[in-house]
Motif scaffolding. Structure first.
Motif, short mmCIF file in Angstrom:
data_model
loop_
_atom_site.label_atom_id
_atom_site.label_comp_id
_atom_site.label_asym_id
_atom_site.label_seq_id
_atom_site.Cartn_x
_atom_site.Cartn_y
_atom_site.Cartn_z
N ARG A 224 22.59 56.41 -11.83
CA ARG A 224 21.22 57.51 -11.68
C ARG A 224 20.51 57.10 -12.33
O ARG A 224 18.89 57.60 -12.04
CB ARG A 224 21.57 58.98 -11.40
CG ARG A 224 22.62 58.98 -10.13
CD ARG A 224 22.86 60.68 -9.60
NE ARG A 224 23.83 61.67 -11.15
CZ ARG A 224 22.21 62.37 -11.95
NH1 ARG A 224 21.03 62.28 -11.82
NH2 ARG A 224 23.29 62.93 -12.79
N ALA A 225 20.16 56.86 -13.49
CA ALA A 225 19.51 57.36 -14.82
C ALA A 225 18.42 56.39 -14.69
O ALA A 225 18.63 54.96 -13.74
CB ALA A 225 19.71 56.98 -15.66
N ALA B 288 19.78 68.11 -8.21
CA ALA B 288 21.17 67.78 -8.90
C ALA B 288 22.10 68.63 -7.91
O ALA B 288 23.56 67.88 -8.39
CB ALA B 288 21.19 68.86 -10.70
N ILE B 289 22.13 69.44 -7.64
CA ILE B 289 23.30 71.03 -6.85
C ILE B 289 23.90 70.00 -5.30
O ILE B 289 24.54 69.59 -5.02
CB ILE B 289 22.00 71.75 -6.39
CG1 ILE B 289 22.25 72.60 -7.68
CG2 ILE B 289 23.16 72.66 -4.92
CD1 ILE B 289 21.45 73.87 -7.40
N ASP B 290 22.57 69.71 -4.65
CA ASP B 290 22.84 68.42 -3.71
C ASP B 290 23.76 67.08 -3.98
O ASP B 290 24.72 67.02 -3.12
CB ASP B 290 21.53 67.85 -3.42
CG ASP B 290 22.17 67.03 -1.71
OD1 ASP B 290 22.43 67.24 -0.69
OD2 ASP B 290 21.80 65.28 -1.75
N LEU B 291 23.44 66.66 -5.39
CA LEU B 291 24.44 65.14 -5.37
C LEU B 291 25.38 65.54 -5.96
O LEU B 291 26.87 64.58 -5.64
CB LEU B 291 23.88 64.81 -7.08
CG LEU B 291 22.46 63.90 -6.81
CD1 LEU B 291 21.80 63.56 -7.53
CD2 LEU B 291 23.36 62.49 -5.43
N TYR B 292 25.85 67.16 -6.48
CA TYR B 292 27.43 67.36 -7.22
C TYR B 292 27.62 68.03 -6.04
O TYR B 292 29.00 67.03 -6.12
CB TYR B 292 27.09 68.77 -7.96
CG TYR B 292 27.86 69.58 -7.62
CD1 TYR B 292 28.87 69.42 -8.86
CD2 TYR B 292 28.21 70.93 -7.15
CE1 TYR B 292 30.77 70.06 -9.25
CE2 TYR B 292 29.54 71.25 -7.33
CZ TYR B 292 30.45 70.86 -8.49
OH TYR B 292 31.97 71.80 -8.48
N MET C 177 27.27 70.12 -14.63
CA MET C 177 27.02 69.81 -15.82
C MET C 177 27.56 68.31 -16.40
O MET C 177 27.24 67.36 -17.12
CB MET C 177 27.13 70.81 -16.88
CG MET C 177 25.86 71.78 -16.96
SD MET C 177 24.14 71.22 -17.12
CE MET C 177 24.89 71.58 -18.53
N LEU C 178 28.87 68.28 -15.90
CA LEU C 178 29.29 67.34 -16.30
C LEU C 178 29.67 66.27 -15.18
O LEU C 178 28.77 65.12 -16.00
CB LEU C 178 31.25 67.37 -16.23
CG LEU C 178 31.78 66.77 -17.13
CD1 LEU C 178 31.96 66.21 -18.14
CD2 LEU C 178 33.54 66.69 -16.77
N THR C 179 28.95 65.87 -14.11
CA THR C 179 29.08 65.01 -13.22
C THR C 179 27.66 64.92 -13.49
O THR C 179 27.57 63.07 -12.92
CB THR C 179 29.71 65.36 -12.51
OG1 THR C 179 28.88 66.58 -11.50
CG2 THR C 179 31.24 65.75 -11.66
N GLN C 180 26.95 65.18 -13.32
CA GLN C 180 25.41 64.69 -13.41
C GLN C 180 24.58 64.74 -14.99
O GLN C 180 23.57 64.22 -15.13
CB GLN C 180 24.68 66.29 -12.42
CG GLN C 180 25.09 66.67 -11.12
CD GLN C 180 24.98 65.41 -10.00
OE1 GLN C 180 24.40 64.35 -10.09
NE2 GLN C 180 26.05 64.95 -10.08
N ALA C 181 25.43 65.59 -15.91
CA ALA C 181 24.01 65.34 -17.18
C ALA C 181 25.92 64.71 -18.12
O ALA C 181 25.02 64.81 -19.23
CB ALA C 181 24.37 66.94 -18.19
N VAL D 192 18.75 67.49 -15.14
CA VAL D 192 19.03 68.11 -14.43
C VAL D 192 18.29 68.98 -14.30
O VAL D 192 17.74 69.26 -12.91
CB VAL D 192 20.52 68.60 -14.35
CG1 VAL D 192 21.24 69.32 -14.26
CG2 VAL D 192 21.87 67.31 -14.73
N MET D 193 17.43 68.99 -14.95
CA MET D 193 16.67 70.96 -14.82
C MET D 193 14.70 70.16 -14.97
O MET D 193 14.90 71.64 -14.20
CB MET D 193 16.36 71.64 -16.45
CG MET D 193 17.57 71.86 -17.31
SD MET D 193 18.45 73.17 -16.27
CE MET D 193 17.11 74.38 -16.24
N ALA D 194 14.82 69.45 -14.63
CA ALA D 194 13.35 68.76 -13.77
C ALA D 194 13.55 69.30 -12.45
O ALA D 194 12.59 68.62 -11.70
CB ALA D 194 13.98 67.89 -14.18
N ASP D 195 14.72 68.65 -11.48
CA ASP D 195 15.19 68.82 -9.70
C ASP D 195 16.86 69.50 -9.59
O ASP D 195 17.35 68.71 -9.70
CB ASP D 195 14.93 67.57 -9.80
CG ASP D 195 14.90 67.64 -7.70
OD1 ASP D 195 14.35 68.40 -7.26
OD2 ASP D 195 14.51 66.45 -7.21
#
Length: 418
Positions: free
Chosen positions: A417-418, A399-403, A349-353, A392-395
């Motif tokens: 990334r936005a 998100a997990i892969d990027l994390y 959540m911190l790194t992706q959102a 994050v919730m959309a894909d």
């Protein structure tokens, strides 16, 4: 040599919040706009009349000496008046109330006073860390009562009975915390009555943490265990000015109830401190005795934030229960992310959102399927957090892969990334 050689520190696990906090600090140092919904640090200002009283008292040159370890008489009387008008409980300010440096210090020092090596204390799990670790630091041991979801008497009382039946030596105390940090669970007076009856029969002390007594949104205001007839025979209760009056940094709290426990805490505190700075105690007295509009305003603010948070996250695909009290939401990890566990999900959540939340594992192993979200940002910032979380919730797979690819120092920031 390092501090791991010290006996008491050996009994403390790594502080899992430190990992998220370190990542949060690195992200901010890199210029990222982190929306911090992790630490339960009130962002609302202390009411002006309370601050004015502090300044007035501090201007008196005679107010800068040692204070009273158990609290100035006027503040103890003001707390007794609060219990009378709020709970219809009459307390003796001399023998049944002591001022503490926040409820956290009070509970930790009471643990020092009443715990012998090997003594066992019953603590719900998940729970606020000082509830178990105050006793572990004091040389005791903890038996956990699992309460990961909702608390009902039908669930809690049998779990409590099993814990007492299968614990050797017999537990000396039970810690309760409702409204709960972190779970936001609430209980009614019937719950307390049954627990008091059981603990009286078993000769077990009750230590109640009521720090969130005034942060409630629906229904009947949270009760005090001291409202139960005869509860003061075995119970002491901790309250705090931190959340009620947005005075977290002032470090003022109280213990109230059983005379034996209050006397024990008074004795041990007399060796450890001279009490809070007198002007702070004078201002706290003014807070309790003065207009209470600031409490209502704070309560309404937290309710508005809660409603924005819960509705926004639901529309983003994260369905979580709406808390009826406290300044926290206890959020189940969304199913696509469940296998990560709460610490990894908090880092994701911190790194992706760019949103900081508290991992549930930090409150005990039974919290690992949840994260705690604090209502400590304004509605504009909460809406921004929701927009970030929606991405994050959309894909989830992406998100997990990027994390996972970015674990460590090489994190792909959200703005890139936005």
């Amino acid at each position: 040599m390092d501090d791991s050689e010290f006996h008491r520190l050996k009994r403390l696990p790594p502080y899992v919040f430190a990992e998220v906090n370190a990542m949060k600090a690195r992200a901010r140092a890199a210029g990222q706009d982190v929306i911090d919904l992790g630490m339960g640090n009130p962002d609302l200002p202390t009411a002006p009349h309370i601050v004015a009283k502090l300044a007035e008292a501090a201007a008196n040159p005679r107010a800068h000496g040692y204070s009273a370890s158990r609290g100035i008489p006027g503040l103890r009387k003001a707390q007794a008046a609060y219990y009378q008008r709020r709970f219809n409980v009459d307390l003796d300010p001399e023998s049944e109330i002591i001022v503490t440096l926040g409820s956290k210090e009070g509970l930790a020092n009471l643990a020092q006073a009443i715990t012998s090596p090997g003594d066992i204390v019953l603590v719900p799990n998940p729970s606020y860390p000082i509830h178990p670790y105050g006793f572990i630091i004091a040389g005791g041991s903890v038996r956990h009562i699992p309460v990961p979801g909702s608390t009902s008497l039908e669930e809690f009382l049998p779990a409590l009975e099993r814990a007492v039946r299968h614990t050797v030596p017999k537990p000396i105390a039970l810690v309760l915390n409702y409204p709960s940090n972190p779970t936001a669970q609430v209980v009614d007076l019937d719950f307390y009555a049954a627990i008091v009856d059981f603990c009286k029969r078993q000769n077990i002390w009750i230590l109640s943490d009521l720090a969130y007594a005034e942060i409630y949104f629906e229904g009947v205001p949270p009760p005090s265990v001291l409202q139960v007839p005869g509860a003061r025979d075995i119970a002491v209760e901790f309250t705090s000015m931190s959340k009620t009056y947005s005075m977290a940094g002032w470090r003022i709290g109280f213990a109230a109830g059983n005379k034996t426990l209050i006397h024990a805490l008074t004795r041990i505190k007399s060796y450890l401190d001279y009490g809070a700075f007198t002007p702070i105690q004078v201002a706290a007295t003014a807070a309790l005795n003065g207009p209470q509009d600031c409490i209502v305003e704070a309560r309404n603010t937290y309710k508005e934030r809660r409603d924005v948070m819960i509705e926004g996250l639901r529309t983003a695909g994260w369905d979580l229960p709406s808390p009826s009290a406290s300044m926290f939401a206890w959020a189940p990890i969304p199913k696509p992310f469940a296998e990560l566990g709460s610490l990894a999900f908090s880092k994701l959540m911190l790194t992706q959102a760019n949103v900081a939340v508290s991992p549930g594992i930090g409150f005990g192993e039974h919290g690992d399927a949840h994260v705690r979200i604090a209502l400590v940002e304004n509605k504009h910032r909460i809406r921004q957090a929701i927009r970030n979380i929606r991405q994050v919730m959309a894909d989830p797979s992406r998100a997990i892969d990027l994390y996972l690819r970015g674990v460590g120092d090489n994190i792909t920031p959200l703005k890139a990334r936005a």
